[in-house]
Design a protein around this motif. Structure first.
Motif, short mmCIF file in Angstrom:
data_model
loop_
_atom_site.label_atom_id
_atom_site.label_comp_id
_atom_site.label_asym_id
_atom_site.label_seq_id
_atom_site.Cartn_x
_atom_site.Cartn_y
_atom_site.Cartn_z
N SER A 272 0.80 -1.27 -0.22
CA SER A 272 0.20 0.12 -0.30
C SER A 272 0.34 1.38 0.27
CB SER A 272 -1.10 -0.28 1.54
OG SER A 272 -0.12 0.03 2.33
N TYR A 273 1.48 1.05 0.67
CA TYR A 273 3.11 2.78 0.39
C TYR A 273 3.78 2.79 -0.73
CZ TYR A 273 2.57 0.19 5.11
OH TYR A 273 2.60 0.40 6.61
N ASP A 274 3.58 0.88 -1.67
CA ASP A 274 3.83 1.73 -2.54
C ASP A 274 3.18 1.94 -3.68
OD1 ASP A 274 6.51 0.68 -3.01
OD2 ASP A 274 5.53 -1.31 -1.71
N ILE A 275 1.82 2.09 -3.01
CA ILE A 275 0.54 2.43 -4.33
C ILE A 275 0.49 3.79 -3.77
CG2 ILE A 275 -1.35 2.28 -4.74
CD1 ILE A 275 -1.59 -0.62 -4.12
N ASP A 276 0.45 3.92 -2.92
CA ASP A 276 0.65 5.96 -2.44
C ASP A 276 1.36 6.68 -2.57
OD1 ASP A 276 -2.03 4.78 -0.98
OD2 ASP A 276 -1.15 5.29 1.41
N LEU A 277 2.63 6.27 -3.26
CA LEU A 277 4.08 6.73 -3.61
C LEU A 277 3.69 6.96 -4.73
CD1 LEU A 277 7.68 6.26 -2.71
CD2 LEU A 277 6.81 6.53 -4.94
N ASP A 278 3.34 6.30 -5.27
CA ASP A 278 3.24 5.99 -6.95
C ASP A 278 1.69 7.17 -7.38
OD1 ASP A 278 3.16 5.44 -9.29
OD2 ASP A 278 1.44 4.67 -9.38
N ALA A 279 0.73 6.69 -6.81
CA ALA A 279 -0.34 7.55 -7.62
C ALA A 279 -0.02 9.57 -6.71
CB ALA A 279 -1.22 7.34 -6.26
N GLU A 280 0.78 10.17 -5.45
CA GLU A 280 1.05 10.81 -5.15
C GLU A 280 2.20 12.07 -5.94
OE1 GLU A 280 1.40 10.78 -0.85
OE2 GLU A 280 -0.26 10.00 -0.57
N SER A 281 3.30 10.66 -6.72
CA SER A 281 4.19 11.00 -7.95
C SER A 281 3.32 11.75 -8.87
CB SER A 281 4.88 10.05 -7.84
OG SER A 281 4.17 9.14 -8.74
N PRO A 282 4.74 12.60 -9.28
CA PRO A 282 4.46 13.08 -10.50
C PRO A 282 3.86 12.85 -11.81
CG PRO A 282 6.37 14.16 -8.86
CD PRO A 282 6.21 13.35 -8.59
N ASN A 283 4.79 11.63 -11.75
CA ASN A 283 3.66 10.22 -12.99
C ASN A 283 3.40 9.27 -12.34
OD1 ASN A 283 6.99 9.68 -11.24
ND2 ASN A 283 7.66 9.28 -12.69
N PRO A 284 2.54 8.97 -11.89
CA PRO A 284 1.76 8.30 -11.46
C PRO A 284 1.98 7.40 -13.07
CG PRO A 284 0.31 9.89 -11.57
CD PRO A 284 1.69 10.61 -12.33
N ASN A 285 1.26 5.87 -12.33
CA ASN A 285 1.46 4.71 -12.86
C ASN A 285 2.88 4.47 -13.90
OD1 ASN A 285 -0.78 3.79 -12.54
ND2 ASN A 285 -1.99 5.20 -14.05
N GLU A 286 3.74 5.42 -13.72
CA GLU A 286 5.24 5.16 -14.81
C GLU A 286 6.16 4.91 -13.49
OE1 GLU A 286 5.59 9.03 -17.19
OE2 GLU A 286 3.68 8.26 -18.34
N GLN A 287 7.30 4.76 -14.39
CA GLN A 287 8.55 4.12 -13.53
C GLN A 287 8.28 3.22 -12.75
OE1 GLN A 287 10.29 4.83 -16.75
NE2 GLN A 287 11.78 5.41 -15.11
N GLY A 288 7.29 2.18 -12.39
CA GLY A 288 7.01 1.38 -11.29
C GLY A 288 7.83 0.57 -10.68
N PHE A 289 9.24 0.40 -11.65
CA PHE A 289 10.06 -0.16 -10.43
C PHE A 289 10.82 0.20 -10.66
CE2 PHE A 289 14.31 -3.73 -11.62
CZ PHE A 289 13.88 -4.49 -10.88
N GLU A 290 11.28 1.28 -11.45
CA GLU A 290 11.94 2.59 -10.55
C GLU A 290 11.92 2.67 -9.16
OE1 GLU A 290 14.75 5.90 -12.23
OE2 GLU A 290 12.88 6.88 -11.68
N LYS A 291 9.72 2.71 -9.23
CA LYS A 291 10.13 3.19 -7.17
C LYS A 291 9.89 2.60 -6.63
CE LYS A 291 6.86 6.96 -9.76
NZ LYS A 291 5.24 7.16 -10.50
N MET A 292 10.47 0.99 -6.75
CA MET A 292 10.25 0.00 -5.97
C MET A 292 11.86 0.11 -5.43
SD MET A 292 7.90 -2.23 -7.13
CE MET A 292 8.05 -3.15 -5.80
N ILE A 293 12.86 0.27 -6.32
CA ILE A 293 14.61 -0.24 -5.95
C ILE A 293 15.99 0.78 -6.17
CG2 ILE A 293 14.32 -2.51 -6.92
CD1 ILE A 293 15.45 -1.66 -9.50
N SER A 294 14.85 2.01 -6.44
CA SER A 294 16.27 3.23 -6.53
C SER A 294 16.11 4.03 -5.37
CB SER A 294 15.61 3.83 -7.96
OG SER A 294 14.70 5.02 -7.30
N GLY A 295 17.64 4.97 -5.36
CA GLY A 295 18.04 5.91 -4.26
C GLY A 295 16.77 6.92 -4.49
N MET A 296 15.94 7.64 -5.35
CA MET A 296 15.10 8.19 -5.73
C MET A 296 14.03 7.67 -4.39
SD MET A 296 14.00 11.29 -6.01
CE MET A 296 14.77 12.08 -7.79
N TYR A 297 14.22 6.36 -4.05
CA TYR A 297 12.31 6.46 -3.93
C TYR A 297 12.37 5.47 -2.25
CZ TYR A 297 10.47 8.39 -8.15
OH TYR A 297 10.75 8.36 -9.33
#
Length: 483
Positions: A272-297
């Motif tokens: 649910s934390y990933d879902i909320d982060l994605d929904a509140e990001s400037p690019n929802p439904n994009e870069q989903g893998f990056e949002k789970m593994i990269s230093g930005m997130y």
């Protein structure tokens, strides 16, 4: 007197019972609060579960998406962009070459002198230039006029005291840290500005890392960047790139820029934390893998879990207003807390106090915070490992190719395979690195994994670009042809 004594004793006993009951009640409330917090932790652990079975599903999904992305434009979440780089540095390159790296709020100019032997970089000079804020929202012409003018001054300064004539031809490798659809090795179309740019009109990092990796190790077949952002590229056979039928290369291969940050699969363990982060990001439904593994997130995922714990209990004290701010907790701070080896976790306490305004945190709560950092980081590292193995599976370097019934992996002679890897998350965060390396062994098995080498690179976007300039200067510039 006896009756009075009995009454006093009874009153004292009653008072003691009240105090005891209060203490028991307080203890039970604390246990319930702690239980709720542990429930949040268990929920996160279950949501971030990365068993070997699940990781192998991610491996298969990555390979399938790669196939689909090579078959047709838009056929996959992976863009699988052609780079038109069809040969990599061999180590025989000699001379002085330049590189330009544009990415973020700075760009860099490099001058590299090569000695003509593998891993023979005799010298290199670097200059960093800030991009003025007004140019980040101006026009392409204005931006690149500024870049070109700065580059001209850099070349003239570097060579004014040398014997090189200023009017001689110079070879330059250009690393452009934004998604580009290339139309040749020296031209391309920008797909999308990112990193604060909003240009009105208008060489990928990983390709430079791959070039640098191949310059040092000829068995390098892929490159991965895992830092603030993440991406990968690899060497693919031309006959496997269905969407570019009609393009010929003298080498029969081409480097493909995967843009794997946009990878997605139902097998990825999303919370649910990933879902909320994605929904509140400037690019929802994009870069989903990056949002789970990269230093930005990663830091913000940890922050969201800690916020949920604060909302469930007061173990962190009153909810800190700072904890409500997105991206206030960087991945660098997460790494520092995760790797705090002091007995009292003093650095954890300091970071909570100074960066999140959460003071006076008990030791057991500090340990809980470290557990949260561990869960989030471990998932990221293991998923990155699965993605790397997915590339190896696609090109037949995962040990499964050619295995027939009745033969074990030990019957097959494995080819040495090197992957160049760059980025602060892997190079500077030791727990992330350990988890990633461990997962590759678990997925491939020890017999296969011993033939897979991860080589750490530094400045592939700069030095790697100059190496590509050198390697392409020594071959036919029309080596990639359209039929």
């Amino acid at each position: 007197m006896g009756k009075v004594g009995v009454v006093v004793a009874a009153a004292g006993a009653a008072a003691a019972c009240v105090v005891a009951a209060a203490l028991v009640g307080r203890r039970m409330r604390r246990r319930r609060k702690w239980g709720r917090v542990l429930g949040v932790l268990r929920e996160v652990e279950e949501g971030c579960e990365t068993s070997v079975g699940r990781l192998k599903q991610v491996v298969d999904a990555m390979a399938v998406e790669m196939h689909a992305g090579l078959a047709s434009e838009g056929g996959s979440k992976l863009r699988m962009l052609l780079t038109f780089v069809d040969n990599l540095p061999s180590g025989s390159e000699k001379g002085t070459y330049y590189a330009l790296h544009v990415g973020g709020t700075y760009f860099r100019m490099l001058r590299v002198k090569l000695g003509g032997q593998r891993s023979s970089i005799l010298a290199h000079d670097v200059e960093r230039q800030l991009i003025p804020q007004h140019l980040m929202t101006s026009t392409t012409e204005a931006l690149f006029d500024f870049v070109a003018s700065s580059l001209k001054e850099f070349v003239e300064r570097e060579e004014s005291s040398s014997s090189f004539p200023l009017d001689r031809r110079r070879e330059l490798g250009f690393t452009f840290s934004y998604p580009v659809k290339q139309t040749s090795v020296s031209s391309g179309i920008l797909i999308k500005w990112t990193k604060g740019f909003a240009i009105k009109d208008m060489v990928n990092d990983t390709v430079g890392t791959l070039a640098l990796g191949h310059y040092h190790d000829e068995d390098t077949v892929a490159a991965v960047i895992i830092g603030t952002g993440t991406n990968a590229c690899y060497v693919e056979r031309m006959d496997a790139i269905i969407k570019c039928q009609g393009i010929l290369t003298s080498s029969g291969v081409m480097v493909v820029n995967m843009e794997w940050g946009n990878f997605w699969s139902s097998h990825l363990p999303r919370t649910s934390y990933d879902i909320d982060l994605d929904a509140e990001s400037p690019n929802p439904n994009e870069q989903g893998f990056e949002k789970m593994i990269s230093g930005m997130y990663l830091g913000d995922i940890v922050r969201r879990v800690l916020l949920r714990m604060s909302q469930e209990s007061d173990i962190l004290g009153p909810i800190s207003p700072t904890l409500l701010k997105p991206f206030i907790l960087s991945t660098r701070l997460v790494a520092n807390m995760h790797e705090d080896d002091s007995l009292d976790l003093a650095e954890v306490a300091e970071i909570l106090r100074d960066n999140l305004e959460i003071p006076d945190v008990p030791l057991k709560v500090r340990k809980l915070v470290v557990n949260v950092c561990d869960v989030v980081t471990r998932r990221a590292a293991r998923l990155a490992a699965a993605a790397i193995v997915g590339i190896l599976k696609k090109i037949g370097r995962d040990g499964s190719g050619g295995i027939t019934s009745g033969r074990s992996r030990s019957d097959i002679k494995m080819r040495r395979t090197a992957v160049a890897i760059e980025g602060s998350l892997y190079t500077n965060y030791s727990m992330f690195r350990e988890y990633l390396n461990e997962a590759i062994v678990e997925i491939l098995g020890e017999d296969v994994a011993e033939h897979v080498i991860l080589n750490v690179m530094e400045d592939g976007s700069g030095i790697g670009a100059s190496l590509l300039a050198a390697s392409h200067a020594s071959i036919d510039r029309d080596a990639v042809q359209m039929l």
